[in-house]
Design a protein around this motif. Structure first.
Motif: not given
Lengths: 114, 111
Positions: B4-5, B28-31, B65-67, B92-93
């Protein structure tokens, strides 16, 4: 009030000495992290345990650092020998399948190596 | 590694104003989670937003959040001096559910 407990809170040691930091995770949590925080590098992951087994310690200098969980109530981070560049705040955090839920942080150990 | 930045790196506003901090990530992330760190203290969890959520509120906090853009924002409304702290986002990576952290935004609320 459940919380992660770290000891000591502050440690000043001379270069070359062994340093041991301890962490008591929240009872029932199955994931434990060790982080190092400095102004220059920010928050760096050193080690990561799941059910007491180390899953990732790639961020840890292996020649001098070691992390263990002798039992579910204690995690340790050792530096031997310590160097001035190890001066930082070391945080322990615990959680349940962290990444899906929140991580709970201890207050940290501020280490100064002179 | 840090995925993250956050931006801005530092933000100084008057008490009572709103503060907005942004976080961008790479995979991509789950949360995504936001944490606060007061000077000399450990990080404290503020809010978690799941990948299928677009907005979440908690008291004076609003997270979006904008995925599609791989970005999130944290809005603190009606800021108070006690909000002075550093704010971090974490994602979560991978399947081991590690948290991957941004560098943080240092927020200063001037009385």
């Amino acid at each position: 009030d459940a919380r992660v407990t770290q000891t000591p809170r502050h440690k000043v040691t001379e270069m070359g000495q062994e340093v041991t930091m301890r962490c008591q995770p929240i009872l029932g949590h199955n994931t434990v992290f060790w982080y190092r925080q400095t102004m220059m590098q920010g928050l760096e992951l050193l080690a990561y345990f799941r059910n007491r087994a180390p899953l990732d310690d790639s961020g840890m200098p292996k020649d001098r650092f070691s992390a263990e969980m002798p039992d579910a109530t204690l995690a340790t981070l050792k530096i031997q020998p310590s160097e001035p560049r190890d001066s930082a705040v070391y945080f322990c955090a615990s959680g349940l399948v962290t990444g899906r839920t929140e991580a709970f942080f201890g207050q940290g150990t501020r280490l100064t190596v002179v | 590694s840090q995925q993250g930045e956050e931006d801005p790196q530092a933000l100084s506003i008057q008490e009572g104003e709103n503060a907005t901090m942004n976080c961008s990530y790479k995979t991509s992330i789950n949360n995504l989670q936001w944490y606060r760190q007061n000077s000399g203290r450990g990080l404290v969890h503020l809010i978690l937003i799941r990948s299928n959520e677009r907005e979440k509120h908690s008291g004076r906090l609003r997270v979006t959040l904008d995925t599609s853009k791989k970005s999130s924002s944290l809005l603190i409304t009606a800021s108070r001096a006690a909000d002075t702290a550093s704010y971090f986002c974490a994602t979560d990576g991978d399947s081991n559910y590690q948290l991957i952290w941004g560098a943080g935004t240092k927020l200063i609320i001037k009385p």
